[in-house]
Design a protein around this motif. Structure first.
Motif, short mmCIF file in Angstrom:
data_model
loop_
_atom_site.label_atom_id
_atom_site.label_comp_id
_atom_site.label_asym_id
_atom_site.label_seq_id
_atom_site.Cartn_x
_atom_site.Cartn_y
_atom_site.Cartn_z
N THR A 87 0.83 -1.21 0.00
CA THR A 87 0.00 0.00 0.00
C THR A 87 0.86 1.25 0.00
O THR A 87 0.56 2.22 -0.71
CB THR A 87 -0.95 0.03 1.21
OG1 THR A 87 -1.60 -1.22 1.29
CG2 THR A 87 -1.98 1.10 1.06
N ALA A 88 1.97 1.23 0.78
CA ALA A 88 2.85 2.41 0.79
C ALA A 88 3.41 2.63 -0.61
O ALA A 88 3.46 3.77 -1.10
CB ALA A 88 3.98 2.20 1.80
N CYS A 89 3.78 1.54 -1.28
CA CYS A 89 4.34 1.67 -2.64
C CYS A 89 3.28 2.12 -3.63
O CYS A 89 3.57 2.84 -4.59
CB CYS A 89 4.96 0.33 -3.09
SG CYS A 89 6.50 -0.03 -2.23
N THR A 90 2.03 1.71 -3.42
CA THR A 90 0.96 2.15 -4.32
C THR A 90 0.67 3.63 -4.11
O THR A 90 0.44 4.38 -5.07
CB THR A 90 -0.32 1.30 -4.08
OG1 THR A 90 0.04 -0.08 -4.16
CG2 THR A 90 -1.38 1.59 -5.11
N ARG A 91 0.72 4.07 -2.84
CA ARG A 91 0.45 5.49 -2.57
C ARG A 91 1.53 6.38 -3.15
O ARG A 91 1.28 7.55 -3.43
CB ARG A 91 0.27 5.72 -1.07
CG ARG A 91 -1.06 5.12 -0.60
CD ARG A 91 -1.29 5.35 0.86
NE ARG A 91 -1.49 6.74 1.18
CZ ARG A 91 -1.01 7.34 2.26
NH1 ARG A 91 -0.27 6.65 3.12
NH2 ARG A 91 -1.24 8.59 2.49
N LEU A 92 2.75 5.84 -3.31
CA LEU A 92 3.80 6.64 -3.94
C LEU A 92 3.48 6.89 -5.41
O LEU A 92 3.99 7.81 -6.03
CB LEU A 92 5.16 5.92 -3.84
CG LEU A 92 5.76 5.85 -2.42
CD1 LEU A 92 6.99 4.97 -2.41
CD2 LEU A 92 6.11 7.26 -1.93
N GLN A 93 2.61 6.04 -5.97
CA GLN A 93 2.25 6.17 -7.39
C GLN A 93 1.07 7.12 -7.59
O GLN A 93 0.83 7.60 -8.69
CB GLN A 93 1.87 4.80 -7.97
CG GLN A 93 2.97 3.78 -7.79
CD GLN A 93 2.54 2.40 -8.27
OE1 GLN A 93 1.86 2.27 -9.27
NE2 GLN A 93 2.96 1.37 -7.57
N GLY A 94 0.32 7.34 -6.53
CA GLY A 94 -0.86 8.21 -6.61
C GLY A 94 -1.64 8.01 -5.33
O GLY A 94 -1.93 6.87 -4.97
N ASP A 95 -1.94 9.10 -4.64
CA ASP A 95 -2.58 8.96 -3.33
C ASP A 95 -4.05 8.53 -3.49
O ASP A 95 -4.66 8.75 -4.54
CB ASP A 95 -2.50 10.28 -2.55
CG ASP A 95 -2.55 10.03 -1.04
OD1 ASP A 95 -2.51 8.84 -0.64
OD2 ASP A 95 -2.66 10.99 -0.29
N PHE A 96 -4.57 7.91 -2.47
CA PHE A 96 -5.97 7.51 -2.48
C PHE A 96 -6.46 7.43 -1.04
O PHE A 96 -5.66 7.39 -0.10
CB PHE A 96 -6.15 6.14 -3.17
CG PHE A 96 -5.44 5.03 -2.46
CD1 PHE A 96 -6.07 4.31 -1.46
CD2 PHE A 96 -4.12 4.71 -2.78
CE1 PHE A 96 -5.42 3.30 -0.80
CE2 PHE A 96 -3.45 3.70 -2.11
CZ PHE A 96 -4.09 2.99 -1.12
#
Ligand code: ISJ
Length: 288
Positions: A87-96
C-alpha cells in the motif's frame, strides 16, 4: 539482574546478527522503492491513470509468498507486513483514500482496512455500503471497503457497474479459521487499467420469487441477497470461466429466472492457508 541482562557473548552475537538482518531488510525496502519509481514512470508512459492497485499482480505475489513460507512466523504476520509495503508503494504512485462501510461493526471494519491498507492511509466513512459505492464511483482513484453479510439490508451492489465502481478484491485473501482482521469484505474501486481476467466474476442478479437453496449446488455462490417485495436481488459469484449466459442458465435450472443480470466486477480467489490441496494442515497462521 535477569539472565537476559547478564553479559552473554552468544546473545550479543545473535543481536548483532539481527541488527545486520534489519539493516539489510531496510536497504532492500529502499531499493524496492527505487524500483517502484521505475514502475511509476512505465505506467505513466503507458497512459495509466486513476487506480494504481493491481489486484491480480498482488494475488500472484501473495500466492508465491504462501508457497515459499516456512518456519514459525505466522503467515498472516508476513501478509500484514507485505500489505503495508504494497500500500505504501501504491500510494507513492498516486494517493488515495479508503471509504469504509458504516453499517458494519466499526472496530472490525477499521481492523480490516488497517490490515490491508496500512496505518497511514486516510480513511473516511461516507455512510452505508451504497454511500461507499457512490463515493468511490465519483472519485478518481479511491477505494471502498464493504462488509459482506449473507442477507443485506439494502441492495447496495445496484450502484456497481463495469464503467464505474466495481468489485476488485475479496477479503480476507488468506483464509484461516482464526486470523486477524477476519471480517468478510469486498474492495471496490473504479476500473483498474489493464486488469487481467479475475478468477471469480460477480454479478448483480434480480428475479421474482424465492431464493432457491439449490442455487448453491450449481457452483454459484450467493455472496449476499436482499429480499424485494416480490423477489430477490442477489450478488452472485461464479467462476471466471463462466459466461453471463452460463450463469443465467444455471440460475434458471435452479428455479430462479433473473430478469436482470449484470457483471459488477471480480476478484482473485482467496487462498485457504490451513488446508493445501492434499488436505494437510501446512501453514502456521498464528491461531491458537
Ligand atoms: C508496483 C505496482 O503497483 C502496485 C504496488 C505493488 C507493489 O508494491 O508490489 C503491486 C501491485 C500494485 O498494486 C505494479 O503495478 O507492479
Amino acid at each position: 539482574m535477569t539472565t537476559d541482562q547478564a553479559p552473554s557473548p552468544a546473545l550479543d552475537a545473535l543481536r548483532q546478527r539481527i541488527d545486520t538482518i534489519d539493516a539489510e531488510l531496510h536497504r532492500l525496502l529502499m531499493e524496492r522503492v527505487r524500483v517502484i519509481d521505475g514502475i511509476v514512470a512505465a505506467k505513466r508512459a503507458s497512459g495509466a491513470d486513476g487506480v494504481m492497485f493491481r489486484p491480480d499482480r498482488e494475488a500472484d505475489m501473495m500466492r508465491r509468498m504462501v508457497e515459499r513460507h516456512a518456519g514459525t512466523l505466522p503467515l498472516t504476520s508476513v501478509e500484514h507486513i507485505w500489505r503495508e509495503i504494497i500500500t505504501a508503494c501504491t500510494r507513492l504512485q498516486g494517493d488515495f483514500r479508503v471509504f469504509i462501510d458504516g453499517s458494519a461493526d466499526v472496530a472490525d471494519m477499521r481492523d480490516l482496512a488497517r490490515f490491508y491498507f496500512g496505518f497511514s492511509v486516510e480513511m473516511d466513512c461516507p455512510g452505508d455500503a451504497s454511500d461507499v459505492v457512490g463515493t468511490v464511483a465519483a472519485s478518481h482513484s479511491d477505494l471502498g471497503l464493504v462488509a459482506l453479510t449473507e442477507r443485506s439490508e439494502i441492495p447496495w451492489w445496484r450502484g456497481l457497474g463495469l464503467e464505474g465502481a466495481q468489485i476488485i478484491a475479496r477479503l480476507p485473501f488468506l483464509v484461516a479459521h482464526e486470523r486477524p482482521a477476519d471480517l468478510d469484505g469486498l474492495v471496490i474501486s473504479r476500473p483498474v487499467p489493464n486488469a487481467g481476467e479475475p478468477d471469480t466474476r460477480v454479478f448483480d442478479a434480480r428475479w421474482t420469487g424465492l431464493l432457491p437453496g439449490s442455487l448453491m449446488n450449481t457452483g454459484i455462490e450467493v455472496l449476499s441477497f436482499f429480499r424485494t417485495a416480490d423477489g430477490v436481488d442477489a450478488l452472485l459469484a461464479a467462476s471466471g470461466e463462466m459466461s453471463e449466459a452460463d450463469v443465467l442458465a444455471l440460475c434458471a435450472a435452479a428455479g430462479a429466472e433473473p430478469d436482470v443480470i449484470r457483471p459488477v466486477g471480480g476478484y482473485a480467489s482467496p487462498i485457504d492457508i490451513e488446508t493445501d490441496s492434499d488436505g494437510d494442515e501446512d501453514f502456521d497462521t498464528g491461531a491458537d
